[in-house]
Design an enzyme around this catalytic site. Structure first.
Site, PDB file in Angstrom:
ATOM      1  N   LYS A 157       0.870  -1.189   0.000  1.00 22.42           N
ATOM      2  CA  LYS A 157       0.000   0.000   0.000  1.00 22.42           C
ATOM      3  C   LYS A 157       0.905   1.236   0.000  1.00 22.42           C
ATOM      4  O   LYS A 157       1.207   1.812   1.046  1.00 22.42           O
ATOM      5  CB  LYS A 157      -0.927  -0.053   1.226  1.00 22.42           C
ATOM      6  CG  LYS A 157      -2.231   0.685   1.036  1.00 22.42           C
ATOM      7  CD  LYS A 157      -3.239   0.262   2.083  1.00 22.42           C
ATOM      8  CE  LYS A 157      -4.345   1.286   2.248  1.00 22.42           C
ATOM      9  NZ  LYS A 157      -5.136   1.560   1.049  1.00 22.42           N
TER      10      LYS A 157
HETATM   11  N1  PMP Z   1      -7.456  -2.219  -3.207  1.00 25.21           N
HETATM   12  C1  PMP Z   1      -6.932  -1.005  -3.027  1.00 25.21           C
HETATM   13  C2  PMP Z   1      -6.125  -0.392  -4.108  1.00 25.21           C
HETATM   14  C3  PMP Z   1      -7.173  -0.323  -1.819  1.00 25.21           C
HETATM   15  O1  PMP Z   1      -6.666   0.900  -1.643  1.00 25.21           O
HETATM   16  C4  PMP Z   1      -7.962  -0.925  -0.826  1.00 25.21           C
HETATM   17  C5  PMP Z   1      -8.238  -0.197   0.449  1.00 25.21           C
HETATM   18  N2  PMP Z   1      -7.233  -0.388   1.397  1.00 25.21           N
HETATM   19  C6  PMP Z   1      -8.451  -2.212  -1.053  1.00 25.21           C
HETATM   20  C7  PMP Z   1      -8.188  -2.832  -2.269  1.00 25.21           C
HETATM   21  C8  PMP Z   1      -9.240  -2.942  -0.008  1.00 25.21           C
HETATM   22  O2  PMP Z   1      -8.384  -3.332   1.041  1.00 25.21           O
HETATM   23  P1  PMP Z   1      -8.926  -3.459   2.532  1.00 25.21           P
HETATM   24  O3  PMP Z   1     -10.111  -4.321   2.488  1.00 25.21           O
HETATM   25  O4  PMP Z   1      -7.791  -4.089   3.274  1.00 25.21           O
HETATM   26  O5  PMP Z   1      -9.227  -2.093   2.997  1.00 25.21           O
END
Ligand code: PMP
Length: 306
Positions: A157
């Site tokens: 991320k």
């Molecule tokens: N894909 C991306 C690119 C994201 O930014 C997010 C949000 N964090 C997600 C998927 C979903 O991840 P999560 O369920 O861990 O928030």
């Protein structure tokens, strides 16, 4: 909605108005930071706040940091303690969002991941719905491709990687859609939404793109897979998904910390099902909203009381 008052910055909790970085900060210039987005849910019945899957989010922050060679000074346990202390001090009586950010804090010119100082800050902010979860939204396939593992790894991320998300989301909004669905970097398969994972329902089976389809390995995706299998007895398959498979899906939905569980009723102007929230999506959504508020005993280990 309250504004946040505090931030954890340079090793201590201070007033958020004093938490400022130098304009020369390397990660501000080059996007070389990793972060998390964690939700804390206000349960109005018990009048308590619960942070959802906090430890798992910090584990992913550590994984992202490993990919970007950022050393985090604080163990996961301490990051959880700091988060709880921040939330206690804010005293929100509504849903909120926690943003931990580990970054290259050095001031030298030049994009690199070594030979630069590193630090971490955390702040929180009240946050309601990111997408409308009460109706089925309208999405398009983005003309912009997702990043790939050998460009900016989507598994991490990374702050700079959100240029990719911003460009997709903006295109969708300006063209009259609520969100974008993004194809893998080779254009062959569905990857995810601009900042959320995607699921399709076909013949009572849940299908979602696998970890090698350039996705962020979402924790909500993991939650949905677990509860669909264990609570709803629904088969879940992780496999590459073609763009046009979405057009003939029985149901489609997004999931993510921000997006929560959000039904999709229209993709590229093709109506999905009858255009409203599908039955399986509705069941998953209502289960999700219960478990994040610590209303299902079996999943209480995922909810940390503030
Ligand atoms: N894909 C991306 C690119 C994201 O930014 C997010 C949000 N964090 C997600 C998927 C979903 O991840 P999560 O369920 O861990 O928030």
């Amino acid at each position: 909605m309250k504004n946040p008052k505090f931030a954890f910055f340079e090793g201590k909790i201070i007033s958020i108005s004093e938490a400022k970085v130098d304009i020369r900060t390397s990660s501000l210039q080059y996007g070389t930071a990793v972060f998390e987005g964690i939700r804390s849910y206000w349960n109005a019945k018990t009048e308590k706040n619960y942070v959802f899957r906090m430890e798992d989010h910090y584990k992913r922050l550590y994984d992202s940091a490993r990919i970007l060679m950022i050393k985090i000074k604080y163990p996961i346990e301490e990051l959880c303690d700091i988060t709880l202390e921040l939330l206690k001090k804010e005293g929100y009586t509504e849903d909120s969002y926690v943003r931990p950010f580990a970054y290259n804090s050095g001031l030298k010119i030049g994009p690199k991941l070594v030979g630069t100082e590193q630090d971490l800050f955390i702040y929180t902010i009240p946050m309601g719905e990111y997408l409308d979860t009460t109706k089925a939204i309208k999405v398009c396939t983005s003309s912009w491709a997702r990043l790939s593992d050998n460009s900016i790894p989507p598994r991490a991320k990374v702050s700079g990687a959100y240029v990719n998300s911003a460009i997709q989301k903006t295109e969708a909004l300006l063209n009259g859609f609520d969100e974008a669905i993004v194809l893998t970097s080779d254009g062959q398969h569905v990857s995810e939404g601009s900042a959320m994972n995607v699921f399709m329902v076909k013949n009572n089976t849940l299908i979602t793109p696998p970890v090698y389809s350039d996705i962020l390995e979402g924790l909500t995706r993991d939650t949905v897979i677990k509860v669909a299998r264990d609570e709803l007895n629904i088969k879940v398959i992780e496999r590459p998904v073609d763009r046009t498979e979405m057009y003939t899906a029985d149901e489609l939905f997004f999931c993510g910390t921000g997006a929560q569980v959000s039904a999709i009723g229209n993709v590229d102007n093709r109506i999905i099902g009858d255009g409203s929230m599908g039955q399986i999506t509705g069941r998953i959504q209502s289960l999700y909203f219960k478990l994040v508020k610590n209303e299902i005993n079996k999943y209480s280990s995922w909810c940390t009381k503030v």
